[in-house]
Design a protein around this motif. Structure first.
Motif, short mmCIF file in Angstrom:
data_model
loop_
_atom_site.label_atom_id
_atom_site.label_comp_id
_atom_site.label_asym_id
_atom_site.label_seq_id
_atom_site.Cartn_x
_atom_site.Cartn_y
_atom_site.Cartn_z
N ASN A 37 8.26 49.60 32.60
CA ASN A 37 7.94 50.73 32.06
C ASN A 37 8.41 50.80 30.45
O ASN A 37 9.18 49.74 30.15
CB ASN A 37 9.00 52.09 32.67
CG ASN A 37 8.47 52.43 34.01
OD1 ASN A 37 7.24 52.07 34.16
ND2 ASN A 37 9.37 52.90 34.81
N THR B 291 9.65 60.02 26.01
CA THR B 291 8.53 59.77 26.86
C THR B 291 8.61 58.48 27.70
O THR B 291 8.70 57.39 26.88
CB THR B 291 7.08 59.72 26.10
OG1 THR B 291 6.87 60.90 25.31
CG2 THR B 291 5.69 59.55 26.74
N THR C 116 6.32 55.53 29.91
CA THR C 116 5.07 55.30 30.33
C THR C 116 5.14 53.97 31.01
O THR C 116 5.97 53.28 31.01
CB THR C 116 3.88 55.06 29.09
OG1 THR C 116 4.47 54.07 28.35
CG2 THR C 116 3.73 56.58 28.61
N THR C 117 4.19 53.92 32.12
CA THR C 117 4.07 52.54 32.91
C THR C 117 3.19 51.49 31.93
O THR C 117 2.09 51.55 31.69
CB THR C 117 3.49 52.56 34.10
OG1 THR C 117 4.17 53.66 34.95
CG2 THR C 117 3.43 51.39 35.01
#
Length: 377
Positions: free
Chosen positions: A162, A170, A172-173
């Motif tokens: 990640n 935030t 995110t992958t």
């Protein structure tokens, strides 16, 4: 005038740093206004003219001077750095709610991410107080890194990789793990290429590999086998990259530091001090002088070897309050070394920067230029 320009080129290449803004172009512009108008005839392979000296001509003449995108000259900076007689403790901090500092990733000169073996991953400053915590991180020995945008890249408990934004709002992958036979254990972001290096482990075969991903998360390289075909790694977790592009891996399970060139060819494996004490390598990093630094939990030392695998010294030993060192991180801006041990992080200085521009034995650029022979006109 040609000899004059060449001399200034040489001076700029050797000494001018980003903070020193007096350039050859500025100096020659100064001579145009401070000295009588110079009329000259230049004959080179690139330039032939008979006219007054002007800025465009000077710029063309000095076109061979190359400046990097960020204005830093790595080779020049290395020439100004040297080792001190020993590591000096700069500061020490005690971390709260951290069992053992296994891994460190510098963000700035006063902020670092640290993690232990109990899923604790936190951002802290020099007070040791947590500024932010990541709740879904993997428990391991090298599961995070920081990129040029100060974003945290880490392995979560589902073995996905990640990315946490700089404002820490935030997540995110970046890379989703789809092959359950290979589990990521360590990550390292490369400042030189922007690639992400990932240490992978296969529990069935008890082997490892290092994979490289570009900035889009696409797999671009796999480093797995010796030149002879046998496996390189047993458990690559701590990973770094040297200034020459070598991929440097601390493989605790095989008891070696395994180094391959950028293309994946095996260069050498370092297995400990020449005395034969063996090696249990943990945290690893490289510095601005291309030294490889590795924690050894057998001898409770931080060992320094050169880029070709030759032992140089025990940089830190147990009498220097370094019981069981685990995590290492080198700050490229301050040239300080962050070392983690139990719930302590200590910062050391062992490299000094020599400012060549203030050396009393070297003339200033103006003095050096004016001491040269008078240009032919």
């Amino acid at each position: 005038m040609i000899r004059h320009i060449v001399r200034l080129r040489r001076y700029e290449h050797r000494y001018v740093q980003p903070a020193f803004t007096f350039s050859a172009l500025q100096f020659l512009s100064f001579t145009k206004t401070a000295l009588p108008q110079i009329h000259l005839t230049l004959h080179t392979s690139q330039l032939s003219m008979t006219e007054s000296l002007n800025k465009e001509d000077v710029m063309e003449s000095l076109s061979a001077i190359q400046i990097t995108e960020r204005g830093n000259r790595r080779v020049g900076n290395q020439c100004l750095l040297k080792l001190t007689s020993g590591a000096e403790l700069h500061q020490s901090l005690t971390l709260t709610r951290v069992d053992c500092c296994y891994h460190i990733s510098c963000v700035t000169s006063d902020r670092v991410w640290v993690s232990d073996n109990k899923n604790n991953l936190m951002l802290t400053d020099t007070t040791g107080v947590p500024l932010h915590r990541v709740e879904d991180s993997l428990s391991g020995v090298g599961p995070h890194t920081v990129n040029s945008e100060s974003e945290l890249i880490y392995i979560d408990r589902n073995y996905n990789i990640n990315k946490l934004s700089k404002d820490m709002k935030t997540t995110t992958t970046f890379i989703e793990t789809t092959d359950s036979t290979w589990e990521p254990g360590g990550v390292y972001w490369s400042p030189s290429t922007g690639d992400l290096l990932v240490g992978m482990y296969n529990d069935d075969t008890k082997t490892g590999k290092v994979t490289r991903y570009n900035q889009s998360g696409q797999l671009t390289q796999t480093i797995q086998n010796h030149n002879t075909g046998r496996g390189l790694y047993s458990g690559p977790c701590f990973i770094t990259e040297n200034n020459n592009g070598d991929v440097v891996v601390s493989d605790f399970m095989s008891g070696a530091v395994v180094v391959t060139e950028r293309g994946g060819r095996h260069r050498f494996s370092y297995t400990g001090h020449p005395s034969g004490s063996g090696l249990a390598p943990c945290g690893i990093c490289t510095d601005a002088l291309s030294h490889i630094l590795v924690c050894d939990v057998i001898t409770d030392t931080v060992q320094m070897i050169n880029k070709d695998g030759q032992f140089l010294s025990h940089l830190l030993t147990e009498p220097q309050e370094m019981r069981v060192p685990w995590g290492l991180s080198y700050d490229v801006n301050t040239h300080r070394l962050w070392v983690g041990s139990y719930n302590k992080v200590r910062v050391y200085r062992y490299i000094t920067r020599q400012d060549a521009l203030t050396d009393e034995h070297r003339p200033s650029p103006y003095e050096e230029a004016m001491s040269s022979s008078t240009p032919a006109v």
